[in-house]
Design a protein around this motif. Structure first.
Motif, PDB file in Angstrom:
ATOM      1  N   ALA A   1       0.055  -1.251  -0.191  1.00  0.00           N
ATOM      2  CA  ALA A   1      -0.097   0.087  -0.293  1.00  0.00           C
ATOM      3  C   ALA A   1       0.565   1.058   0.419  1.00  0.00           C
ATOM      4  O   ALA A   1       0.723   2.360  -0.478  1.00  0.00           O
ATOM      5  N   SER A   2       1.595   1.257   0.998  1.00  0.00           N
ATOM      6  CA  SER A   2       2.601   2.531   1.120  1.00  0.00           C
ATOM      7  C   SER A   2       3.295   2.542  -0.132  1.00  0.00           C
ATOM      8  O   SER A   2       3.274   3.798  -1.131  1.00  0.00           O
ATOM      9  N   ARG A   3       4.398   1.696  -1.619  1.00  0.00           N
ATOM     10  CA  ARG A   3       4.481   1.789  -1.849  1.00  0.00           C
ATOM     11  C   ARG A   3       3.339   2.335  -3.348  1.00  0.00           C
ATOM     12  O   ARG A   3       4.089   2.862  -4.026  1.00  0.00           O
ATOM     13  N   ILE A   4       1.988   1.509  -3.666  1.00  0.00           N
ATOM     14  CA  ILE A   4       1.489   2.563  -4.390  1.00  0.00           C
ATOM     15  C   ILE A   4       1.274   3.811  -4.321  1.00  0.00           C
ATOM     16  O   ILE A   4       1.026   4.926  -5.030  1.00  0.00           O
ATOM     17  N   ALA A   5       1.089   4.010  -2.916  1.00  0.00           N
ATOM     18  CA  ALA A   5       0.234   5.310  -2.871  1.00  0.00           C
ATOM     19  C   ALA A   5       1.253   6.310  -3.224  1.00  0.00           C
ATOM     20  O   ALA A   5       1.236   7.108  -3.794  1.00  0.00           O
ATOM     21  N   ALA A   6       3.338   5.758  -3.273  1.00  0.00           N
ATOM     22  CA  ALA A   6       3.778   6.989  -3.062  1.00  0.00           C
ATOM     23  C   ALA A   6       4.254   6.587  -5.216  1.00  0.00           C
ATOM     24  O   ALA A   6       3.706   8.497  -5.580  1.00  0.00           O
ATOM     25  N   PHE A   7       3.900   6.502  -5.343  1.00  0.00           N
ATOM     26  CA  PHE A   7       3.729   6.088  -6.937  1.00  0.00           C
ATOM     27  C   PHE A   7       2.894   6.818  -7.714  1.00  0.00           C
ATOM     28  O   PHE A   7       3.037   7.426  -8.525  1.00  0.00           O
ATOM     29  N   ILE A   8       1.380   6.255  -6.817  1.00  0.00           N
ATOM     30  CA  ILE A   8       0.184   7.870  -7.486  1.00  0.00           C
ATOM     31  C   ILE A   8       0.932   8.948  -7.355  1.00  0.00           C
ATOM     32  O   ILE A   8       0.024   9.714  -8.450  1.00  0.00           O
ATOM     33  N   VAL A   9       1.014   9.316  -5.648  1.00  0.00           N
ATOM     34  CA  VAL A   9       1.166  10.597  -5.110  1.00  0.00           C
ATOM     35  C   VAL A   9       2.436  11.006  -6.885  1.00  0.00           C
ATOM     36  O   VAL A   9       2.300  12.352  -7.580  1.00  0.00           O
ATOM     37  N   ALA A  10       3.558  10.448  -7.614  1.00  0.00           N
ATOM     38  CA  ALA A  10       5.003  10.794  -8.232  1.00  0.00           C
ATOM     39  C   ALA A  10       3.781  10.918 -10.257  1.00  0.00           C
ATOM     40  O   ALA A  10       4.441  11.898 -10.446  1.00  0.00           O
ATOM     41  N   ALA A  11       3.086   9.803 -10.071  1.00  0.00           N
ATOM     42  CA  ALA A  11       2.162   9.703 -10.878  1.00  0.00           C
ATOM     43  C   ALA A  11       1.219  10.898 -11.397  1.00  0.00           C
ATOM     44  O   ALA A  11       1.700  11.486 -12.464  1.00  0.00           O
ATOM     45  N   ARG A  12       0.953  11.561 -10.703  1.00  0.00           N
ATOM     46  CA  ARG A  12      -0.068  12.199 -10.902  1.00  0.00           C
ATOM     47  C   ARG A  12       0.472  13.773 -10.955  1.00  0.00           C
ATOM     48  O   ARG A  12      -0.033  14.872 -11.283  1.00  0.00           O
ATOM     49  N   GLY A  13       1.318  13.772 -10.264  1.00  0.00           N
ATOM     50  CA  GLY A  13       2.810  14.968 -10.685  1.00  0.00           C
ATOM     51  C   GLY A  13       2.518  15.817 -11.895  1.00  0.00           C
ATOM     52  O   GLY A  13       2.881  16.432 -11.912  1.00  0.00           O
ATOM     53  N   ALA A  14       2.991  14.141 -12.739  1.00  0.00           N
ATOM     54  CA  ALA A  14       3.286  14.665 -14.003  1.00  0.00           C
ATOM     55  C   ALA A  14       1.696  15.021 -15.208  1.00  0.00           C
ATOM     56  O   ALA A  14       1.729  15.762 -15.844  1.00  0.00           O
ATOM     57  N   HIS A  15       0.524  14.217 -14.484  1.00  0.00           N
ATOM     58  CA  HIS A  15       0.197  13.970 -15.514  1.00  0.00           C
ATOM     59  C   HIS A  15      -1.534  13.610 -14.221  1.00  0.00           C
ATOM     60  O   HIS A  15      -1.344  12.346 -13.896  1.00  0.00           O
ATOM     61  N   PRO A  16      -2.720  14.000 -13.893  1.00  0.00           N
ATOM     62  CA  PRO A  16      -4.054  13.185 -13.114  1.00  0.00           C
ATOM     63  C   PRO A  16      -4.159  11.878 -14.016  1.00  0.00           C
ATOM     64  O   PRO A  16      -3.945  11.683 -15.390  1.00  0.00           O
ATOM     65  N   ILE A  17      -4.483  11.047 -13.174  1.00  0.00           N
ATOM     66  CA  ILE A  17      -4.600   9.717 -13.612  1.00  0.00           C
ATOM     67  C   ILE A  17      -6.365  10.388 -13.565  1.00  0.00           C
ATOM     68  O   ILE A  17      -6.815   9.870 -12.712  1.00  0.00           O
TER      69      ILE A  17
END
Length: 315
Positions: free
Chosen positions: A165-181
């Motif tokens: 969960a923690s790793r997935i959340a970190a990857f989501i936040v990094a990805a949405r920083g470039a483009h909304p998911i």
């Protein structure tokens, strides 16, 4: 969308609810009315059938299903709503009590199979996941793109029981920083990247638990479930029964705990010679262990694999 749904544990539900002509029955999760079509035959012609669903497509399909090929029908009342608001819905239905409740939890097959609803990780679609697509509540995309990393990690861990969960959340936040998911395929891509390759080789689709967690958060499913089960128990007539089919451990745990709490009698300290609390059990638990599908049913309907049926009876 054609609304077809194979009812899970149909024979077991029908047998356990012990309904008959004249009974008042409430299906709190009507769906395509697979269970309720059979129960309608049992309570007709003088019974009352109340069907509740958040999904307009389900209500429309259920109305057709219930009337198709039936020689005799009970009084049918179909209501749009969430069973978490059961008290208000049953007041609207004008029933004095209820002899049998059914809650078939989770997402129905038509909702999963309809790509545009955003429930499935198997197809690309807008990231929605609302049970009622006409509501103004936040979508899964809103949650993914606005929740903090800590909050995303919490819901994925708690509601998805996901070890990464923690790793997935970190990857989501990094990805949405470039483009909304905003699509299911993009979220699947991010989740897959977050989970190490060795962990992706077992346990089914790597995004399954994250999608489950988001769906539960979007629809406030666990809070609605506890409130709905407690309300249903309060509305039951003596000897009336509530049947709940759950599909994952969080749902099943809530149902089990509410049933146990409602079946609890005196809670006074054991050294008191006389009961002072006055607490009486409200229900009798019929299923000491949950009823599960047979191997034959699972073979016919693989989506029934994780189903657990619990029954309680009003004292």
């Amino acid at each position: 969308m054609e609304y077809r749904h194979t009812p899970v544990l149909l024979a077991e539900v029908t047998q356990q609810l012990t309904l008959h002509d004249g009974s008042i029955f409430v299906d709190c999760t009507l769906g395509g009315a697979g269970h309720t079509k059979r129960i309608a035959q049992l309570i007709a012609p003088t019974g009352i059938l109340v069907g509740i669903d958040q999904d307009d497509a389900a209500l429309t399909a259920a109305a057709d299903t219930l009337r198709l090929g039936q020689q005799e029908l009970p009084t049918i009342v179909l209501l749009k709503g969430n069973f978490g608001d059961l008290d208000e819905l049953l007041l609207e239905a004008r029933v004095p009590y209820v002899d049998g409740f059914l809650m078939d939890l989770g997402v129905s097959s038509p909702q999963l199979d309809h790509v545009g609803r955003g429930f499935t990780y198997q197809e690309d679609a807008p990231l929605d996941m609302r049970m009622d697509p006409s509501s103004s509540q936040p979508t899964a995309a809103d949650i993914v793109n606005t929740y903090s990393e800590a909050e995303l990690a919490r819901i994925i861990r708690e509601y998805g029981e996901e070890r990464w969960a923690s790793r997935i959340a970190a990857f989501i936040v990094a990805a949405r920083g470039a483009h909304p998911i905003t699509s299911t395929s993009k979220l699947v891509e991010v989740v897959k990247a977050a989970i190490p390759a060795s962990a992706r080789r077992t346990g089914g689709h790597p995004a399954r638990r994250t999608f489950q967690a988001l769906r539960i958060e979007v629809n406030h499913e666990l809070e609605q479930l506890e409130r709905g089960v407690r309300s249903a128990i309060a509305w039951l007539a003596p000897k009336g029964r509530i049947a709940v089919i759950s599909y994952h451990s969080l749902e099943d745990g809530i149902v089990r705990d509410v049933f146990r709490d409602s079946a609890q009698g005196c809670i006074c300290p054991p050294d008191l010679p006389v009961c002072r609390c006055g607490r009486e059990p409200v229900v009798r638990i019929v299923t000491k262990r949950p009823i599960t599908p047979s191997a034959e049913e699972i073979d016919r309907n693989p989506r029934s694999r994780s189903a657990k049926l619990r029954i309680a009876e009003k004292r």
